[in-house]
Design an enzyme around this catalytic site. Structure first.
Site, PDB file in Angstrom:
ATOM      1  CG  ASP A 133      -1.748   1.206   1.417  1.00  0.00           C
ATOM      2  OD1 ASP A 133      -2.348   1.778   0.485  1.00  0.00           O
ATOM      3  OD2 ASP A 133      -1.850   1.838   2.523  1.00  0.00           O
ATOM      4  CG  LEU A 134       1.515   5.699  -1.942  1.00  0.00           C
ATOM      5  CD1 LEU A 134       2.965   5.428  -1.959  1.00  0.00           C
ATOM      6  CD2 LEU A 134       1.113   6.394  -3.090  1.00  0.00           C
ATOM      7  CG  ASP A 135      -1.787   7.406   0.519  1.00  0.00           C
ATOM      8  OD1 ASP A 135      -0.983   8.276   0.345  1.00  0.00           O
ATOM      9  OD2 ASP A 135      -2.645   7.122  -0.396  1.00  0.00           O
ATOM     10  CG  ASN A 152      -3.485  12.412  -6.337  1.00  0.00           C
ATOM     11  OD1 ASN A 152      -3.426  13.169  -7.458  1.00  0.00           O
ATOM     12  ND2 ASN A 152      -4.393  12.635  -5.495  1.00  0.00           N
ATOM     13  CD  GLU A 184      -3.697  -1.887   3.091  1.00  0.00           C
ATOM     14  OE1 GLU A 184      -3.697  -0.866   3.790  1.00  0.00           O
ATOM     15  OE2 GLU A 184      -3.980  -1.500   1.719  1.00  0.00           O
ATOM     16  CG  ASP A 185      -1.920   2.417   6.386  1.00  0.00           C
ATOM     17  OD1 ASP A 185      -2.282   2.184   5.288  1.00  0.00           O
ATOM     18  OD2 ASP A 185      -1.845   3.917   6.527  1.00  0.00           O
ATOM     19  CE  LYS A 190      -5.596  -0.767  -1.242  1.00  0.00           C
ATOM     20  NZ  LYS A 190      -4.609  -0.140  -0.833  1.00  0.00           N
ATOM     21  CE  LYS A 214      -4.521   7.187   8.942  1.00  0.00           C
ATOM     22  NZ  LYS A 214      -3.554   6.728  10.210  1.00  0.00           N
ATOM     23  N   GLY A 215      -7.463   4.596   3.550  1.00  0.00           N
ATOM     24  CA  GLY A 215      -7.558   3.379   2.574  1.00  0.00           C
ATOM     25  C   GLY A 215      -8.753   3.499   1.740  1.00  0.00           C
ATOM     26  CB  VAL A 216     -11.856   5.357   2.556  1.00  0.00           C
ATOM     27  CG1 VAL A 216     -13.243   5.624   1.723  1.00  0.00           C
ATOM     28  CG2 VAL A 216     -12.141   4.537   3.849  1.00  0.00           C
ATOM     29  CB  SER A 217     -12.389   5.621  -3.224  1.00  0.00           C
ATOM     30  OG  SER A 217     -13.666   5.910  -2.939  1.00  0.00           O
ATOM     31  NE  ARG A 218      -9.277  12.484  -5.361  1.00  0.00           N
ATOM     32  CZ  ARG A 218      -8.783  12.719  -6.548  1.00  0.00           C
ATOM     33  NH1 ARG A 218      -9.397  13.202  -7.593  1.00  0.00           N
ATOM     34  NH2 ARG A 218      -7.537  12.179  -6.876  1.00  0.00           N
ATOM     35  CB  SER A 252     -12.656  10.391   1.619  1.00  0.00           C
ATOM     36  OG  SER A 252     -11.880   8.976   1.617  1.00  0.00           O
ATOM     37  CB  THR A 296       0.094  10.836   1.891  1.00  0.00           C
ATOM     38  OG1 THR A 296      -0.016   9.520   1.952  1.00  0.00           O
ATOM     39  CG2 THR A 296       1.213  11.125   0.990  1.00  0.00           C
ATOM     40  CB  SER A 327      -2.040   2.828  -3.708  1.00  0.00           C
ATOM     41  OG  SER A 327      -2.501   4.169  -3.604  1.00  0.00           O
ATOM     42  CB  ALA A 328      -7.436   3.353  -2.772  1.00  0.00           C
TER      43      ALA A 328
END
Ligand code: G6P
Ligand code: MG
Length: 215
Positions: A10-12, A119, A170-171, A146, A46-50, A53, A18, A115-116
């Site tokens: 995962d990224l963020d 960016n 994953e966080d 996710k 966290k982990g939720v799409s834009r 969110s 971020t 990543s979701a």
């Protein structure tokens, strides 16, 4: 699990922090809409799409918006978020990440991003890691967010490895569930009291080695 054939990150919150930039941008939007948005609220994003969110944010504020208003609000938030991440550099890579990526390379274990975030390419370029990933699956190329396993299954496919031989880092709770649904070995990055269902937990990537995964 034995020596992994591939790793998906995962990224963020795993490669870079971020979450603070997402929080600032959502908070500013909430301020403009006239309600308070706390760091505790931010955990839910966290982990939720834009768009998901934004819907959670509006629910917290008790607001109803039309589809076109939502598009405008999400674009406004994203514009500020992009401003913040456009000045990121490699100093923002989280502790232990570069060392672990180097170790994977020495063991010939390929790795992908899952990543979701739409960016993700920009962030990876800013921190100088874009070229290092063998595959990048992000919010631009997936249709199901996710905890759906799509993002990780696509990562395994692009690396030509079976899901059972992949390790996911994953966080976010939704990400841990996605990794397990994909049939992968999942390492939760963060507090095991908060994150449920992972196969192993680390506080930061500093604790991770290939030999730990082999056990
Ligand atoms: C990641 C972050 C979320 C963010 C999502 C979409 O999963 O953890 O907080 O909402 O990506 O990011 P984007 O950059 O596409 O708005
Ligand atoms: Mg994350």
């Amino acid at each position: 699990m034995g020596k992994p054939h591939a790793v998906i990150f995962d990224l963020d919150g795993v490669i870079v922090d971020t979450a603070k930039h997402h929080f600032q941008a959502w908070k500013q939007l909430a301020d403009e809409l006239g309600f308070n948005f706390t760091e505790e609220d931010n955990e839910r994003l966290k982990g939720v799409s834009r768009m998901d969110s934004l819907n959670i944010l509006l629910e917290i504020g008790g607001l109803n918006k039309s589809e076109s208003e939502k598009q405008e609000l999400a674009a406004r938030k994203n514009k500020r978020y992009v401003e913040a991440i456009s000045v990121m550099d490699e100093s923002e890579i989280l502790p232990g990440v570069l060392r672990f990526l180097q170790e994977l390379k020495e063991h010939n274990i390929p790795y992908a991003l899952g990543s979701a975030s739409k960016n993700a390419p920009l962030i990876l370029k800013q921190i100088g890691l874009y070229e290092k990933f063998n595959a990048i699956v992000d919010g631009n190329s997936i249709s199901k967010a996710k905890p759906d396993p799509e993002v990780f299954l696509r990562g395994a496919e692009e690396l030509s490895v079976t899901p059972g031989n992949c390790v996911v880092f994953e966080d976010a709770q939704s990400g841990i569930e996605a990794g397990k649904a994909a049939g992968m070995y999942v390492v939760g990055v963060g507090d095991s009291a908060v994150l449920a269902g992972a196969d192993d937990y680390i506080r930061t990537m500093e604790e991770m080695t290939v030999s730990r995964l082999e056990k």
